[in-house]
Motif scaffolding. Structure first.
Motif, PDB file in Angstrom:
ATOM      1  N   VAL A 143       0.903  -1.245  -0.055  1.00  7.61           N
ATOM      2  CA  VAL A 143      -0.064   0.081  -0.115  1.00  7.61           C
ATOM      3  C   VAL A 143       0.928   1.194  -0.162  1.00  7.61           C
ATOM      4  O   VAL A 143       1.705   1.461   1.038  1.00  7.61           O
ATOM      5  CB  VAL A 143      -0.949  -0.106   1.235  1.00  7.61           C
ATOM      6  CG1 VAL A 143      -1.977   1.152   1.196  1.00  7.61           C
ATOM      7  CG2 VAL A 143      -1.792  -1.243   1.369  1.00  7.61           C
ATOM      8  N   THR A 144       0.601   2.101  -0.885  1.00  7.08           N
ATOM      9  CA  THR A 144       1.478   3.463  -0.933  1.00  7.08           C
ATOM     10  C   THR A 144       0.597   4.362  -0.285  1.00  7.08           C
ATOM     11  O   THR A 144      -0.592   4.707  -0.702  1.00  7.08           O
ATOM     12  CB  THR A 144       1.491   4.040  -2.508  1.00  7.08           C
ATOM     13  OG1 THR A 144       2.551   2.652  -3.150  1.00  7.08           O
ATOM     14  CG2 THR A 144       2.471   5.018  -2.622  1.00  7.08           C
ATOM     15  N   VAL A 145       1.201   5.020   0.951  1.00  5.34           N
ATOM     16  CA  VAL A 145       0.814   5.850   1.702  1.00  5.34           C
ATOM     17  C   VAL A 145       1.345   7.265   1.399  1.00  5.34           C
ATOM     18  O   VAL A 145       2.409   7.475   1.670  1.00  5.34           O
ATOM     19  CB  VAL A 145       0.791   5.509   3.164  1.00  5.34           C
ATOM     20  CG1 VAL A 145       0.288   6.725   3.896  1.00  5.34           C
ATOM     21  CG2 VAL A 145       0.179   4.278   3.420  1.00  5.34           C
ATOM     22  N   ASP A 146       0.676   8.252   0.725  1.00  4.55           N
ATOM     23  CA  ASP A 146       1.072   9.512   0.123  1.00  4.55           C
ATOM     24  C   ASP A 146       1.073  10.543   1.581  1.00  4.55           C
ATOM     25  O   ASP A 146       0.085  10.502   2.247  1.00  4.55           O
ATOM     26  CB  ASP A 146       0.487  10.187  -0.962  1.00  4.55           C
ATOM     27  CG  ASP A 146       0.440   9.140  -2.077  1.00  4.55           C
ATOM     28  OD1 ASP A 146       1.643   8.528  -2.188  1.00  4.55           O
ATOM     29  OD2 ASP A 146      -0.196   9.028  -2.891  1.00  4.55           O
ATOM     30  N   ALA A 147       2.010  11.446   1.475  1.00  2.57           N
ATOM     31  CA  ALA A 147       1.864  12.669   2.396  1.00  2.57           C
ATOM     32  C   ALA A 147       0.403  13.318   2.064  1.00  2.57           C
ATOM     33  O   ALA A 147       0.202  13.610   0.989  1.00  2.57           O
ATOM     34  CB  ALA A 147       3.221  13.152   2.430  1.00  2.57           C
ATOM     35  N   LEU A 148       0.171  13.811   3.094  1.00  2.00           N
ATOM     36  CA  LEU A 148      -0.980  14.914   2.939  1.00  2.00           C
ATOM     37  C   LEU A 148      -0.527  16.188   2.344  1.00  2.00           C
ATOM     38  O   LEU A 148       0.606  16.656   2.547  1.00  2.00           O
ATOM     39  CB  LEU A 148      -1.323  15.254   4.128  1.00  2.00           C
ATOM     40  CG  LEU A 148      -2.328  14.244   5.070  1.00  2.00           C
ATOM     41  CD1 LEU A 148      -2.557  14.760   6.504  1.00  2.00           C
ATOM     42  CD2 LEU A 148      -3.468  13.743   4.277  1.00  2.00           C
ATOM     43  N   PRO A 149      -1.351  16.594   1.290  1.00  4.43           N
ATOM     44  CA  PRO A 149      -0.960  17.910   0.398  1.00  4.43           C
ATOM     45  C   PRO A 149      -0.731  18.987   1.412  1.00  4.43           C
ATOM     46  O   PRO A 149      -1.460  19.304   2.456  1.00  4.43           O
ATOM     47  CB  PRO A 149      -2.172  18.189  -0.392  1.00  4.43           C
ATOM     48  CG  PRO A 149      -3.322  17.537   0.344  1.00  4.43           C
ATOM     49  CD  PRO A 149      -2.774  16.416   0.943  1.00  4.43           C
ATOM     50  N   THR A 150       0.212  19.682   1.146  1.00  2.00           N
ATOM     51  CA  THR A 150       1.005  20.980   2.139  1.00  2.00           C
ATOM     52  C   THR A 150      -0.168  22.055   1.917  1.00  2.00           C
ATOM     53  O   THR A 150      -0.339  22.565   0.606  1.00  2.00           O
ATOM     54  CB  THR A 150       2.236  21.367   1.656  1.00  2.00           C
ATOM     55  OG1 THR A 150       3.010  20.332   1.986  1.00  2.00           O
ATOM     56  CG2 THR A 150       2.624  22.550   2.462  1.00  2.00           C
ATOM     57  N   PRO A 151      -0.684  22.751   2.709  1.00  2.90           N
ATOM     58  CA  PRO A 151      -1.618  23.981   2.329  1.00  2.90           C
ATOM     59  C   PRO A 151      -0.749  25.109   2.195  1.00  2.90           C
ATOM     60  O   PRO A 151       0.173  25.213   2.556  1.00  2.90           O
ATOM     61  CB  PRO A 151      -2.436  23.929   3.674  1.00  2.90           C
ATOM     62  CG  PRO A 151      -1.541  23.487   4.616  1.00  2.90           C
ATOM     63  CD  PRO A 151      -0.788  22.184   4.145  1.00  2.90           C
TER      64      PRO A 151
END
Length: 440
Positions: A143-151
């Motif tokens: 499972v590829t877990v991506d970092a949350l988008p930077t606001p």
């Protein structure tokens, strides 16, 4: 089953045929297996639903519910399991399957692994007697877990420097956010928008926007400047006469937040060319200091030398070279637009009336006549001659004569005319009698 047996006895050997039968009964059992887990990608920090399927490939129902386990790991070797989620699986009939799910939040980005095992609790023990106890777990799934988008957050103030009493437009925008808040202004929670502000002193505005990936901030300061601001109205008049002085006028106003503090020069620019590359003439006048909100008329006299189309504009705080001495909030609004002035041909001056009257001869004997002659110029209409002897007649321009009636006594003839100004003008002549000599 059939076969032969060799029997030896008393030194003799004999082969004996024999037969036997064995009955084997196979008991029907379930066999539960797990499929691959989905999804294959997600975002860090978000609640992710894991889906899996439990199938019974045996020839008997499980007969009861059992526990299935979702395994979560961040190590490809799976030497030490990170965590697990147990899900109760209802009875699965032979040849049937059940879909199960659970929620998990991956705490960090990167590569993770998930696996589903049927009929296994947290200790890897089961309750279902199966025909195969070694195929309960599905394959590990990456499972590829991506970092949350930077606001991001962006705030602007236009203009960033205003005069006291004026306004600035705050505009904001953001990405990867769910709500924004403002300090010293209101966003209403919107992630983008605008608001007009009118600070009376230097004010700092802060925008803070929040999202699943954190928060972002932007800061802008609106500077409030206290300065005068001079402007002028359009020049009057819009018409004039060549070779005659005309008063050029404009109204100078201070719409700033403080007084000009000192006197300054206002200039009228006069031109006969619409391109205004090099103006024909200038007229500069000094004006005393203007207070806040105060207006005053500036005036200069100018004589247009020729008839035609001319152009005039006025500039506050500018000399003939276009430079000033007052530091203003807005230096670009000091001048009016060019005013077109229609200059007419000069009107010739109205001449004064010229009238004269004479008598020939001026002395007559009784019962004689004389000739009255006149000359008139620059009069309105005809003139009249009236005598003290009652003789009256019209005297037409420009000249003429008329014989008098018989004269028996001294008589005066008066020429009366109306000049071009509407005034009455007169001239007189007297005809005398030859004196009579009496004996004494």
């Amino acid at each position: 089953k059939t076969g032969q047996v060799v029997v030896s006895s008393g030194g003799q050997t004999r082969t004996v045929s024999c037969s036997n039968s064995l009955s084997v009964t196979v008991e029907p059992l379930p066999d539960v297996v797990a499929g691959a887990v989905s999804p294959r990608s997600t975002m860090v920090g978000e609640s992710t639903t894991l889906y899996g399927t439990i199938s019974n490939i045996g020839n008997e129902s499980t007969g009861r519910s059992f526990t299935s386990t979702f395994k979560i790991d961040n190590d490809a070797n799976h030497s030490l399991l990170y965590s697990s989620r147990q899900v109760t699986t209802p009875t699965v009939s032979a040849g049937s399957n059940r879909s199960i799910q659970t929620n998990v939040t991956f705490p960090s980005p990167g590569v993770w692994y998930t696996q589903l095992c049927a009929d296994q609790n947290a200790s890897a023990n089961g309750v279902i007697d199966e025909s195969n106890e070694k195929n309960n777990c599905g394959a590990w799934v990456q499972v590829t877990v991506d970092a949350l988008p930077t606001p991001t957050a962006t705030l602007s103030a236009v203009p960033s420097s205003i005069d006291n009493g004026q306004s600035s437009l705050l505009s904001w925008s953001s990405t990867n956010t769910t709500a924004c808040v403002g300090n010293n202004f209101s966003t209403g929670g919107a992630t983008s928008g605008s608001e007009v502000v009118s600070p009376v002193s230097n004010t700092t505005y802060t925008l803070t926007c929040n999202g699943v990936g954190g928060s972002a901030q932007d800061i802008k300061t609106v500077t409030v400047v206290n300065k005068p601001d001079l402007s002028v109205s359009s020049v009057t008049p819009s018409s004039a006469t060549a070779e005659e002085p005309v008063a050029l006028r404009t109204t100078v106003s201070n719409s700033g937040s403080i007084t000009t503090g000192s006197s300054f020069t206002n200039t009228f620019f006069i031109d006969n060319n619409s391109s205004h590359g090099s103006v024909y003439a200038t007229q500069s006048r000094t004006m005393s200091a203007l207070n806040v909100g105060q207006s005053r008329t500036a005036e200069a006299s100018f004589t247009f030398p020729t008839a035609g189309t001319w152009y005039v504009r006025a500039c506050a705080d500018q000399n003939a070279l276009g430079t000033g001495t007052i530091s203003e909030f807005n230096e670009s609004n000091n001048c009016s637009s060019w005013r077109t002035v229609t200059v007419a041909q000069p009107v010739p001056p109205t001449p004064e009336a010229e009238i004269s009257i004479s008598a020939s001869p001026e002395t007559v004997s009784p019962q004689e006549t004389a000739t009255i002659s006149w000359s008139v110029e620059h009069v309105a209409g005809s003139c009249s001659v009236s005598g003290t002897n009652g003789q009256n007649f019209t005297a037409r321009a420009p000249s003429g004569s008329r014989e008098t009636i018989v004269i028996d006594a001294r008589v005066t003839y008066t020429l009366s005319c109306t000049d071009l100004f509407g005034e009455q003008q007169t001239a007189s002549v007297t005809v005398n009698l030859v004196p009579e000599f009496q004996e004494i």
